[in-house]
Design a protein around this motif. Structure first.
Motif, mmCIF file in Angstrom:
data_model
loop_
_atom_site.group_PDB
_atom_site.id
_atom_site.type_symbol
_atom_site.label_atom_id
_atom_site.label_comp_id
_atom_site.label_asym_id
_atom_site.label_seq_id
_atom_site.Cartn_x
_atom_site.Cartn_y
_atom_site.Cartn_z
ATOM 1 N N LEU A 18 3.111 0.594 -11.609
ATOM 2 C CA LEU A 18 3.247 1.143 -10.432
ATOM 3 C C LEU A 18 1.429 1.039 -10.361
ATOM 4 C CD1 LEU A 18 4.477 4.825 -12.974
ATOM 5 C CD2 LEU A 18 4.991 4.014 -10.090
ATOM 6 N N ALA A 19 0.811 0.124 -11.136
ATOM 7 C CA ALA A 19 -0.727 -0.241 -11.128
ATOM 8 C C ALA A 19 -0.192 -0.960 -9.683
ATOM 9 C CB ALA A 19 -0.991 -0.652 -12.190
ATOM 10 N N LEU A 20 -0.042 -2.072 -9.669
ATOM 11 C CA LEU A 20 0.074 -3.297 -8.322
ATOM 12 C C LEU A 20 1.180 -1.995 -7.183
ATOM 13 C CD1 LEU A 20 2.338 -6.171 -8.199
ATOM 14 C CD2 LEU A 20 2.819 -4.336 -6.785
ATOM 15 N N LEU A 21 1.710 -0.494 -7.336
ATOM 16 C CA LEU A 21 2.309 0.104 -6.493
ATOM 17 C C LEU A 21 0.697 1.016 -5.655
ATOM 18 C CD1 LEU A 21 3.935 0.967 -4.132
ATOM 19 C CD2 LEU A 21 5.256 2.713 -5.673
ATOM 20 N N CYS A 22 0.094 1.698 -6.417
ATOM 21 C CA CYS A 22 -0.878 2.285 -6.030
ATOM 22 C C CYS A 22 -1.917 1.318 -5.260
ATOM 23 C CB CYS A 22 -1.643 2.974 -7.539
ATOM 24 S SG CYS A 22 -0.005 4.408 -7.645
ATOM 25 N N GLY A 23 -2.823 0.119 -5.998
ATOM 26 C CA GLY A 23 -3.621 -0.814 -5.833
ATOM 27 C C GLY A 23 -3.295 -0.915 -4.673
ATOM 28 N N GLY A 24 -2.119 -1.300 -4.167
ATOM 29 C CA GLY A 24 -1.161 -2.152 -3.401
ATOM 30 C C GLY A 24 -1.496 -0.960 -1.552
ATOM 31 N N LEU A 25 -1.424 -0.136 -1.968
ATOM 32 C CA LEU A 25 -1.526 0.916 -1.182
ATOM 33 C C LEU A 25 -2.855 1.796 -0.475
ATOM 34 C CD1 LEU A 25 1.478 3.670 -2.295
ATOM 35 C CD2 LEU A 25 1.346 2.628 -0.502
ATOM 36 N N ILE A 26 -4.063 1.641 -1.377
ATOM 37 C CA ILE A 26 -5.004 1.060 -0.954
ATOM 38 C C ILE A 26 -5.288 0.341 -0.172
ATOM 39 C CG2 ILE A 26 -6.990 2.268 -1.775
ATOM 40 C CD1 ILE A 26 -6.135 3.856 -3.918
ATOM 41 N N GLY A 27 -5.302 -0.919 -0.929
ATOM 42 C CA GLY A 27 -6.249 -2.323 -0.580
ATOM 43 C C GLY A 27 -4.999 -2.225 0.916
ATOM 44 N N PHE A 28 -3.699 -1.680 1.191
ATOM 45 C CA PHE A 28 -3.226 -1.848 2.457
ATOM 46 C C PHE A 28 -4.350 -1.651 3.833
ATOM 47 C CE2 PHE A 28 -0.019 -0.927 5.906
ATOM 48 C CZ PHE A 28 0.182 -1.968 6.363
ATOM 49 N N GLU A 29 -4.521 -0.084 3.158
ATOM 50 C CA GLU A 29 -5.723 0.568 4.028
ATOM 51 C C GLU A 29 -6.828 -0.143 4.834
ATOM 52 O OE1 GLU A 29 -8.528 3.610 6.354
ATOM 53 O OE2 GLU A 29 -8.435 2.430 3.787
ATOM 54 N N ALA A 37 -12.834 -6.141 1.302
ATOM 55 C CA ALA A 37 -11.770 -5.999 -0.158
ATOM 56 C C ALA A 37 -11.246 -5.068 0.963
ATOM 57 C CB ALA A 37 -12.593 -5.361 -0.585
ATOM 58 N N GLY A 38 -9.924 -6.399 0.542
ATOM 59 C CA GLY A 38 -8.642 -5.409 0.900
ATOM 60 C C GLY A 38 -7.060 -5.613 0.115
ATOM 61 N N PHE A 39 -5.940 -6.294 0.643
ATOM 62 C CA PHE A 39 -5.268 -5.781 0.126
ATOM 63 C C PHE A 39 -5.403 -6.303 -1.453
ATOM 64 C CE2 PHE A 39 -0.515 -7.187 -0.302
ATOM 65 C CZ PHE A 39 0.180 -5.703 -0.473
ATOM 66 N N ARG A 40 -5.151 -8.013 -1.277
ATOM 67 C CA ARG A 40 -5.128 -8.384 -2.528
ATOM 68 C C ARG A 40 -5.848 -8.032 -3.598
ATOM 69 N NH1 ARG A 40 -4.912 -14.531 -1.258
ATOM 70 N NH2 ARG A 40 -6.524 -13.365 0.810
ATOM 71 N N THR A 41 -7.418 -7.989 -3.117
ATOM 72 C CA THR A 41 -9.096 -7.302 -4.103
ATOM 73 C C THR A 41 -7.883 -5.871 -4.939
ATOM 74 O OG1 THR A 41 -10.311 -8.299 -2.930
ATOM 75 C CG2 THR A 41 -11.015 -6.979 -4.098
ATOM 76 N N HIS A 42 -8.035 -5.020 -3.701
ATOM 77 C CA HIS A 42 -7.502 -3.524 -4.921
ATOM 78 C C HIS A 42 -6.126 -3.930 -5.237
ATOM 79 C CE1 HIS A 42 -10.537 -2.123 -1.887
ATOM 80 N NE2 HIS A 42 -9.923 -1.469 -1.979
ATOM 81 N N ILE A 108 -12.756 0.851 -4.174
ATOM 82 C CA ILE A 108 -12.468 0.164 -5.935
ATOM 83 C C ILE A 108 -12.682 0.132 -6.863
ATOM 84 C CG2 ILE A 108 -13.020 -2.614 -6.327
ATOM 85 C CD1 ILE A 108 -13.901 -3.837 -3.710
ATOM 86 N N TRP A 109 -13.561 1.326 -6.725
ATOM 87 C CA TRP A 109 -14.045 1.565 -7.704
ATOM 88 C C TRP A 109 -13.044 2.923 -8.135
ATOM 89 C CZ3 TRP A 109 -15.528 7.608 -9.155
ATOM 90 C CH2 TRP A 109 -15.396 7.446 -10.309
ATOM 91 N N ILE A 110 -12.198 3.731 -7.314
ATOM 92 C CA ILE A 110 -11.203 4.678 -7.502
ATOM 93 C C ILE A 110 -10.134 4.027 -7.808
ATOM 94 C CG2 ILE A 110 -10.545 4.857 -5.188
ATOM 95 C CD1 ILE A 110 -10.520 7.590 -8.188
ATOM 96 N N VAL A 111 -9.603 2.647 -7.583
ATOM 97 C CA VAL A 111 -8.520 1.864 -7.510
ATOM 98 C C VAL A 111 -8.918 1.629 -9.155
ATOM 99 C CG1 VAL A 111 -7.413 -0.455 -7.265
ATOM 100 C CG2 VAL A 111 -8.097 1.068 -5.473
#
Length: 248
Positions: A18-29, A37-42, A108-111
């Motif tokens: 779930l952490a991968l999914l939530c971080g990935g969704l925000i990083g994708f935007e 800082a994009g997909f992989r970073t988040h 990044i902080w909220i992620v």
């Protein structure tokens, strides 16, 4: 031993995924918007936060029964929140009076916070936070741009070959396209073509960006125009570059 300190490997996997999914969704935007800082970073930040939260809560459960040991599941979480600042600082850039990257630093902080929530099994807050962050980045950003666009002035710099009627002609074009000229500065400038020239700096305001684009397009085809530049507005810069190329 209290069972609250133990969960199954399935639960571990669920929280990490779930952490991968939530971080990935925000990083994708952020990736879609072409930020540093994009997909992989988040994803990495969210996964790391979740893993550290799991470690903080369950990684030392074998010491719970010890008489002189007191466990504090929040200690590592506090270090994550304070330590994530170095990544956020790396995303912030300053160019003169313009500062960019603040939204990415905040994401990044909220992620990291979402990762901590998922690591602790706080699913509802993590899911709600992810949804609200996505709404803020996708929806509110468009609304904010429209709102600020109505209030902002657009600066356009035009280099022209000297002509006694060129300024009046340009002003007429802006007027015909219903573009308000808030301010104008004029000074002499030398051009590579060897003729006496002027630099005209306009501050424009219009209810429609399309009207400004049409006005600039009409001005750009005039023979007296050497180059055009509109700073932050990429579409203006493109028009200016094409105009300059045509003059060469």
């Amino acid at each position: 031993m209290n069972s609250v300190w133990h969960i199954s490997n399935v639960e571990y996997s669920l929280r990490i995924l779930l952490a991968l999914l939530c971080g990935g969704l925000i990083g994708f935007e952020r990736e879609w918007s072409r930020h540093a800082a994009g997909f992989r970073t988040h994803i990495l930040v969210c996964l790391g936060s979740a893993a550290l939260m799991l470690l903080s809560i369950y990684g030392f459960s074998q010491f719970v029964a010890e008489a002189n040991v007191r466990l504090d599941p929040t200690r590592l979480a506090a270090q994550v929140i304070s330590g994530i600042g170095f990544l956020g600082a790396g995303a912030i850039m300053r160019n003169g009076n313009v500062i960019t990257g603040l939204t990415t630093a905040a994401s990044i902080w909220i992620v990291a916070a979402i990762g901590l929530c998922l690591g602790a099994g706080f699913y509802y807050v993590a899911s709600l936070s992810t949804a609200l962050v996505l709404i803020s980045l996708f929806v509110f950003s468009k609304w904010e741009r429209k709102l600020l666009h109505r209030r902002s002035h657009h600066e356009v710099v035009i280099h022209v070959v000297y002509n006694s009627g060129i300024i009046e002609d340009i002003m007429n074009i802006f007027q015909e396209q219903k573009v308000q000229v808030v301010g104008m500065e004029m000074k002499e400038a030398s051009h590579s073509i060897g003729e006496q020239g002027m630099e005209l700096r306009f501050r424009l305001k219009s209810s429609s960006l399309e009207q400004i684009i049409k006005a600039i397009a009409r001005i750009g085809v005039r023979g007296e125009v050497v180059t055009m530049d509109a700073g932050k507005l990429e579409v203006y810069s493109i028009i200016g570059a094409r105009t300059a190329a045509a003059k060469r």
